[in-house]
Design an enzyme around this catalytic site. Structure first.
Site, PDB file in Angstrom:
ATOM      1  N   HIS A 101       0.798  -1.231   0.000  1.00  0.00           N
ATOM      2  CA  HIS A 101       0.000   0.000   0.000  1.00  0.00           C
ATOM      3  C   HIS A 101       0.830   1.281   0.000  1.00  0.00           C
ATOM      4  CE1 HIS A 101      -4.426   1.200   1.162  1.00  0.00           C
ATOM      5  NE2 HIS A 101      -3.998   1.785   0.048  1.00  0.00           N
ATOM      6  N   ASP A 127      -9.850  -0.120   4.079  1.00  0.00           N
ATOM      7  CA  ASP A 127      -8.682  -0.782   4.665  1.00  0.00           C
ATOM      8  C   ASP A 127      -9.054  -1.346   6.041  1.00  0.00           C
ATOM      9  OD1 ASP A 127      -5.918  -1.278   5.527  1.00  0.00           O
ATOM     10  OD2 ASP A 127      -5.320   0.283   4.103  1.00  0.00           O
ATOM     11  N   HIS A 129      -6.753  -1.362   8.235  1.00  0.00           N
ATOM     12  CA  HIS A 129      -5.812  -0.594   9.058  1.00  0.00           C
ATOM     13  C   HIS A 129      -5.944   0.898   8.760  1.00  0.00           C
ATOM     14  CE1 HIS A 129      -4.142  -4.636   8.148  1.00  0.00           C
ATOM     15  NE2 HIS A 129      -3.920  -4.657   9.453  1.00  0.00           N
ATOM     16  N   ASP A 131      -3.251   2.941   8.345  1.00  0.00           N
ATOM     17  CA  ASP A 131      -2.127   3.350   7.478  1.00  0.00           C
ATOM     18  C   ASP A 131      -1.669   4.766   7.772  1.00  0.00           C
ATOM     19  OD1 ASP A 131      -2.411   0.861   6.390  1.00  0.00           O
ATOM     20  OD2 ASP A 131      -2.849   1.533   4.346  1.00  0.00           O
ATOM     21  N   HIS A 144       4.320   0.574   4.373  1.00  0.00           N
ATOM     22  CA  HIS A 144       2.929   0.412   3.919  1.00  0.00           C
ATOM     23  C   HIS A 144       1.924   0.743   5.030  1.00  0.00           C
ATOM     24  CE1 HIS A 144       1.866  -4.039   5.085  1.00  0.00           C
ATOM     25  NE2 HIS A 144       2.612  -3.469   5.991  1.00  0.00           N
ATOM     26  N   ASP A 231      -7.564  -1.551  -0.043  1.00  0.00           N
ATOM     27  CA  ASP A 231      -6.642  -2.553   0.477  1.00  0.00           C
ATOM     28  C   ASP A 231      -7.448  -3.840   0.673  1.00  0.00           C
ATOM     29  OD1 ASP A 231      -5.025  -4.200   2.184  1.00  0.00           O
ATOM     30  OD2 ASP A 231      -3.953  -2.423   2.866  1.00  0.00           O
ATOM     31  N   ASP A 233      -7.139  -6.235   2.477  1.00  0.00           N
ATOM     32  CA  ASP A 233      -7.337  -6.721   3.851  1.00  0.00           C
ATOM     33  C   ASP A 233      -8.561  -6.087   4.523  1.00  0.00           C
ATOM     34  OD1 ASP A 233      -6.420  -4.275   5.015  1.00  0.00           O
ATOM     35  OD2 ASP A 233      -4.349  -5.000   5.081  1.00  0.00           O
ATOM     36  N   GLU A 276      -2.162  -4.891  -2.179  1.00  0.00           N
ATOM     37  CA  GLU A 276      -1.813  -5.902  -1.165  1.00  0.00           C
ATOM     38  C   GLU A 276      -2.195  -7.329  -1.553  1.00  0.00           C
ATOM     39  OE1 GLU A 276       0.016  -5.553   1.679  1.00  0.00           O
ATOM     40  OE2 GLU A 276       0.206  -3.361   1.757  1.00  0.00           O
TER      41      GLU A 276
END
Ligand SMILES: [Mn+2]
Length: 303
Positions: A101, A127, A129, A131, A144, A231, A233, A276
């Protein structure tokens, strides 16, 4: 006649391969774009009526890893940014396929630069997360985990100051959605800046489509257009096992596809990024590759 005009008006979709994995701990996401290319995603999109082709492919310099992950990313970002800028200048619709990312720093700096004279852009960050680390707050030190902070103007100056312009996105024009794993320092930064975060509970309770409608109207309010960075994830590992940092209890694919088809019809969408994908961590049925294809088809439908 009108059919001919319409066709010449529709923008070519340029798939840009962001071949970098050194910004992550699991570096094989560097092979993600090549793997998707071998599965002929461009041909599939073309058969589906969308005119897509593989354009630029930009590969990171692995030798710089001896100087640290950040050194790789700092050398890489201006090169990928140039490729994305070139695509936008050619009036192509840019679709960046990562890669880790950290490539988002290049993608969205370049697209913001391309539209700078016309006005501000919004950004939807999907995402698990936030980030939003800086090199000081990150335990892993992995770049990332930092791209959103960089785009908001916080981080290593070699990255924040690309094009001599810090803070390419204003906090009020950014919304993060899908989040369920983060460290306090990241949440503090985004809270201090006033970035809206739509929780995974909201998505699960109300559906992604319902959340996305509100998110789009927020990031469109003071802007001339907006981008989406996705992303993998953010999704539940059942739908996208092939990622370096999976987090359980994520967004489900069917719900996500339904939501993304809203953005597909929106002329204000200026670009899309999907990151990702790590083919070495995918399951035997390549569930995650199929998920990538479904996401691309959903968002590029009718573009
Ligand atoms: Mn991310």
């Amino acid at each position: 006649m009108s059919g001919v005009v319409k066709q010449s008006d529709s923008r070519l979709i340029e798939l840009i391969a962001a071949q970098i994995g050194e910004g992550a701990q699991q570096m094989a996401c560097k092979q993600g774009p090549d793997f998707l290319r071998q599965r002929s995603i461009a041909q599939e999109l073309t058969h589906a009526g969308q005119r897509a082709f593989w354009g630029a492919a930009v590969e990171s310099d692995a030798q710089l890893l001896a100087q640290g992950q950040l050194a790789v990313v700092e050398e890489y970002v201006p090169r990928l940014a140039q490729a994305v800028l070139d695509a936008v200048m050619k009036k192509h619709f840019p679709v960046v396929l990562g890669g880790d990312h950290s490539c988002a720093i290049a993608t969205w700096s370049a697209i913001a630069k391309a539209y700078q004279a016309q006005g501000e852009l919004g950004l939807i960050w999907i995402d698990a997360h936030l980030d939003s680390h800086s090199p000081d707050t990150s335990h892993s030190g992995a770049p990332h985990g930092m791209p959103l902070a960089v785009l908001l103007g916080h981080g290593p100056s070699a990255l924040t100051d690309l094009y001599h312009w810090r803070g390419k996105f204003k906090p009020e024009n950014v919304v993060v959605v899908g989040v369920r794993s983060y460290e306090p320092a990241e949440a503090e930064l985004l809270k201090k800046l006033g970035v809206e975060i739509v929780s995974i509970e909201q998505v699960q309770k109300r559906s992604f489509a319902s959340c996305l409608q509100e998110i789009i109207s927020k990031v469109s309010r003071h802007t001339i257009g907006y981008g989406i960075t996705f992303d993998l994830d953010a999704l539940d590992p059942k739908d996208a096992p092939g990622v370096g940092s999976p987090v359980s209890n994520g967004m489900r694919l069917a719900d996500t596809l339904e939501g993304l088809s809203l953005a597909a019809q929106d002329p204000h969408l200026v670009g899309f990024e999907l990151v990702e994908y790590n083919p070495l961590l995918d399951d035997a049925a390549f569930t995650t590759a199929a998920t990538c294809e479904a996401l691309l088809k959903a968002v590029l439908h009718s573009r």
